[in-house]
Design an enzyme around this catalytic site. Structure first.
Site, short mmCIF file in Angstrom:
data_model
loop_
_atom_site.label_atom_id
_atom_site.label_comp_id
_atom_site.label_asym_id
_atom_site.label_seq_id
_atom_site.Cartn_x
_atom_site.Cartn_y
_atom_site.Cartn_z
N ARG A 172 -3.29 -1.29 -6.38
CA ARG A 172 -2.43 -2.48 -6.31
C ARG A 172 -2.76 -3.34 -7.52
NH1 ARG A 172 -5.59 -4.59 -0.94
NH2 ARG A 172 -7.62 -4.87 -1.89
N HIS A 211 -15.45 -8.13 1.29
CA HIS A 211 -14.46 -9.01 1.91
C HIS A 211 -14.58 -10.43 1.36
CE1 HIS A 211 -13.21 -11.91 5.07
NE2 HIS A 211 -12.20 -11.10 5.18
N LYS A 221 0.83 -1.20 0.00
CA LYS A 221 0.00 0.00 0.00
C LYS A 221 0.87 1.25 0.00
CE LYS A 221 -3.72 -0.42 2.27
NZ LYS A 221 -4.61 -0.68 3.40
N SER A 276 15.52 -42.20 -10.38
CA SER A 276 14.23 -41.54 -10.23
C SER A 276 14.02 -41.33 -8.73
CB SER A 276 13.10 -42.39 -10.81
OG SER A 276 11.87 -41.72 -10.64
N ARG A 323 -3.49 2.87 8.58
CA ARG A 323 -3.86 1.67 7.82
C ARG A 323 -2.67 0.74 7.67
NH1 ARG A 323 -6.51 3.51 2.34
NH2 ARG A 323 -7.83 1.68 2.60
#
Length: 906
Positions: free
Chosen positions: A343, A459, A30, A790, A99
């Site tokens: 973002r 949300h 942010k 292997s 924030r």
């Protein structure tokens, strides 16, 4: 001559004008993006960012860095000068938001507090400043509510109940209908709740509010929900979060104000257009929390054309600058547009593939970058089934298609029940009015999420898309009653907890009962039933085709399949397999052949044993005939019998009961008595570390040579039919080169006999599985007798860790994951430090002895995206996985190759 060196003190606070988008490690996502937008000249409210380094110091020591307070004060002073206001002053208050903002987006998992600086005095100043009493008291009640819940740890339901009571008293349904006097009373009620629950008054000092909020954001990095989300998304736990202190702009100043979230493309489909949500007269948390239903972003053009046009121009600027889908949060304050965040947006799997190819076509990115924009996990999601659109289904509602997929399960109305029922093996749909971060564990446990409120940016929608979980939001006609654990649908029908519902995250449709599913078009494409470019192929299939074609051109790792029969082999080949890396022959000994194996085990003489082997030989040969035909021209690695022989015998308890009952009737069956004696003789306390693998071949004469003969004769027959069999014989569980040498000598003799009898040069190669630590540590010796290795990483993980997978995953793995001992199960993603170190060392040692040694992996890690990258890094030649995971492995092998190219260039 002496040198005077002074170390520069670390800088813990950066103004938005100082950073850029490449400083996510330090400023968080942010903060870095706020700085980037500021640099671009976009309208960002002034502010500053406290670094992740400061958070790390706080979390490690329990105290803020000594210099932090002074740095914050200096930046706050500068902010106040710029704004012409003082934080929380009575007549002209500056208000700020505090924030969180980690390097990786963790939507809703950490804390945010808005309107810091409001107090009993400054609320009057804000009212006068704005000319709106209602707005000021609404902002104050929001501060007390958010601060009380996130900083003072007061139960958020207490505030919600008080708010609902105020609306009920006023006889209104939404909070915007409460007047200034109502909100003023609500503030008094909220302050009483704080006092009662914490024993202290709500803090009136604005700087104390800000300092406490900063600490709360630091501490929110280690909340249970944040840790759970990081485990789910595989985000490292030591990154810490930055804290962004930003001057407040207000979307709740009346009808000419509002807040919203916008996407430059549809995060659900990838289509270009106007996507997002807008809410008039509201603050940001109202949109994200989904507590009020928004209007589509396109309606902003009618509400406020000037702000809409400005927003569209900024969105185009940001997408061209970031060269990707951007997720944007904005606020309009009395007609002035402000950018609060941007973002690179989370998107669904289908959107990821579509957007990647769209951006290539627009010339914004190249194919290499497009390949990095998608993942194997996303491709796997696209291969899940979808609802049959032709099936009869009882549709009872429709919401917003927030995250695609077809999910069916029992309706549950809280996270605790979702987790509890899921652990009992039930498939559940989590039904809520709206979700909040505390619902995360239930969202993870559920097949899908259904909410009656919220939009594509709520949300529930954002978190579901991030997890690849099916989600339908904002199904308004559904009345969800979480207290009575029921949902009422149009027409009055009641869905009780436990009733089956189906939700379609691609259309938003909600159905009663179970709706049948059909294969995904992406699976149909991989199976050759839908061709890219054909009329019936959609743009998603075309996008997948283009990216897979590029991945196949770039990858160095070949991808083989784990397949034991012709049907699986043919399917694997359609999915792009370049051979079989593991054919488990033990699967061929079950069913009708079990009796022959029992006779082999019970044989008392060489003649009896040879007779049993003689009967098994043609059956084994036919298995390989079919397999070599299906995989003609491609390598087929056949592992000789591996599991302990007791797996082919009856359960010891069941057989004992049968024999005891027969003896009580004085009618014992001689064969069952002998079988019981054999079971007792072969019983082992820990059979996975006992008589199995190469040890069987050494202890039971003729067993491995029978299998080798079957392979050789099937290959010779295929060659005679003008085919191209490429068989490889793999000896399992070798711990020392001597074991391999003995078995190899016998196998070479059998192969020579078949070649002489058929006049065929078979060119069969012989190698081994590296699945024991000792084999890995002596790989240079073992390579003397092996043409290929292997890595059997399932057993290698068990033996390195000392885990019995069948036991530990059910007993203590959950606790280990919760405590952070594992970020992910070592059986799911390879343990690079332990098991991975042995793989790397064995590969290097083997090739020192035999430079042309072929190296592959055939454990379940062969189809795990992260593990594929590791196998590319250590230089293996191929990975082998189940047929369904082959496309995932192909894609990740291409991504690994392009990533390593990028590293080389750097």
């Amino acid at each position: 001559m002496s040198e005077n060196k002074t170390s520069q003190a670390p800088k813990f606070v950066y103004d938005f004008t100082e950073g850029n988008k490449d400083l996510k490690d330090l400023l968080g996502g942010k903060g870095a993006n706020l700085a980037e937008m500021t640099n671009l000249g976009l309208p960002v409210p002034p502010g500053f960012t406290i670094t992740t380094d400061a958070c790390k110091v706080y979390l490690e020591s329990g105290a803020e860095p000594a210099a932090l307070r002074d740095e914050v004060s200096a930046h706050l002073d500068a902010l106040e000068t710029r704004m012409g206001k003082k934080l929380g002053q009575a007549d002209n208050p500056l208000l700020v938001s505090v924030r969180s903002g980690a390097k990786f987006s963790m939507p809703g998992m950490m804390d945010t507090v808005l309107n810091i600086g409001l107090s009993d005095k400054s609320v009057q100043g804000l009212a006068a400043q704005a000319g709106d009493d209602r707005f000021a008291w609404d902002s104050y009640r929001r501060l007390i509510q958010m601060f009380g819940r996130t900083v003072l740890d007061v139960d958020g339901d207490l505030f919600e109940e008080a708010l609902e009571k105020a609306k009920h008293t006023k006889k209104v349904t939404v909070d915007t209908e409460l007047e200034a006097a109502d909100l003023k009373k609500l503030v008094t009620t909220f302050k009483k709740i704080v006092k009662k629950e914490t024993g202290r008054d709500f803090p009136q000092d604005p700087r104390e509010q800000m300092d406490l909020a900063i600490k709360a954001v630091f501490e929110s990095w280690n909340t249970d929900r944040a840790k759970l989300y990081r485990r789910q998304e595989r985000i490292p736990g030591d990154l810490g979060t930055a804290v962004n202190v930003c001057s407040m702009v207000f979307g709740n100043l009346g009808p000419d104000s509002g807040t919203g979230v916008a996407f430059t493309r549809d995060p659900a489909s990838g289509h270009q257009g106007v996507y997002g949500d807008y809410l008039q007269n509201a603050q940001g948390e109202d949109v994200v929390a989904g507590i009020r239903n928004t209007v589509p972003l396109a309606e902003l053009e009618t509400i406020d054309k000037a702000s809409y046009d400005r927003l569209m121009a900024i969105m185009e600027t940001l997408e061209n600058h970031y060269k990707d889908l951007c997720d944007i949060e904005f606020t309009i304050e009395r007609g002035q547009l402000w950018m609060l965040q941007t973002r690179v947006g989370k998107r669904t799997a289908g959107a990821a593939f579509r957007i990647a190819t769209q951006l290539v076509d627009q010339g914004l990115i190249d194919e290499t970058e497009a390949l990095q924009r998608v993942t194997g996990a996303q491709l796997a999601q696209l291969m899940f089934p979808r609802f049959d659109e032709h099936a009869k289904a009882d549709q009872v509602g429709r919401g917003i298609a927030a995250s695609p997929g077809a999910a069916v399960g029992k309706a549950v109305f809280d996270s605790y029940t979702a987790v509890k029922w899921s652990r009992s093996g039930e498939k559940v749909i989590l039904v809520r009015r709206e979700t909040n971060p505390d619902d995360l564990d239930g969202m993870i446990a559920a097949e899908g999420i259904l909410t009656s409120r919220g939009g594509k940016t709520s949300h529930a929608a954002v978190v579901a898309r991030g997890m690849g979980k099916t989600c339908v939001c904002g199904a308004e006609e559904l009345e969800v009653d979480t207290k009575r654990r029921r949902m009422t649908v149009p027409g009055g029908h009641v869905v009780e907890e436990g009733d089956i519902v189906s939700i379609d995250g691609s259309t938003g449709k909600v159905y009663l009962g179970e709706v049948p599913v059909v294969p995904s078009p992406v699976v149909e494409y991989f199976e050759g039933r839908m061709h890219a470019g054909a009329d019936d192929a959609d743009e998603l299939v075309e996008a997948v085709h283009r990216i897979m074609a590029f991945a196949d051109r770039k990858r160095r790792l070949r991808v083989r399949a784990n397949a034991d029969n012709a049907e699986d082999a043919l399917r694997a080949r359609r999915f792009g397999a370049q051979g079989i890396g593991l054919c488990r022959t033990e699967h061929m000994f079950l069913g009708d052949r079990r009796e022959l194996v029992e006779r082999l085990i019970l044989a008392d003489t060489d003649a009896e044993r040879e007779e049993s082997l003689k009967e098994l030989l043609p059956l084994q040969k036919q298995d390989f005939v079919e397999l070599f035909e299906a995989m003609d021209g491609l390598p087929v690695t056949v592992r000789l019998l591996d599991p302990p022989l007791h797996e082919f015998l009856p359960d010891i308890t069941e057989l004992s009961v049968r024999v005891a009952l027969a003896e009580s009737r004085k009618d014992p069956h001689e064969n069952e008595l002998r079988l019981l004696q054999a079971v007792h003789r072969l019983h082992e306390q820990n059979p996975m570390l006992g008589l199995r693998g190469v040890r069987l071949g050494l202890v039971i004469p003729g067993l491995f040579t029978m299998q080798v003969r079957a392979i050789a004769e099937a290959a010779a027959g295929r060659k005679a039919a003008k085919g191209d069999p490429r068989a490889e014989i793999m000896i399992p569980l070798v711990g020392t080169v001597q074991e391999l040498e003995i078995v190899r000598e016998e196998a070479d003799q059998v192969i020579a006999e078949v070649e002489a009898a058929t006049g065929t040069d078979l060119k069969l190669s012989i190698g081994t599985m590296i699945e024991l630590p000792r084999a890995a540590l002596t790989a240079d010796q073992i390579a003397e007798a092996a043409e290929f290795f292997s890595f059997g990483t399932n057993d290698l993980t068990q033996t390195v860790w000392g885990f019995s997978r069948d036991d530990v995953e059910a007993s203590f793995f959950t606790a280990y994951l919760e405590k952070g001992i594992f970020g992910v199960s070592p059986f799911e993603t390879i343990d690079r430090d332990g098991v991975g170190s042995l793989v790397k060392a064995a590969a290097e040692a083997g090739r020192r002895t035999r430079p042309d040694l072929k190296l592959g992996v055939c454990g379940e890690h062969g189809g795990d995206p992260e593990s594929v990258h590791f196998f590319h890094e250590v230089g293996l030649d191929y990975v082998s996985c189940s047929p369904f995971r082959i496309p995932v492995a192909r894609l990740e092998a291409g991504r690994a190759a392009t990533q390593s190219e990028g590293s080389d260039h750097r």
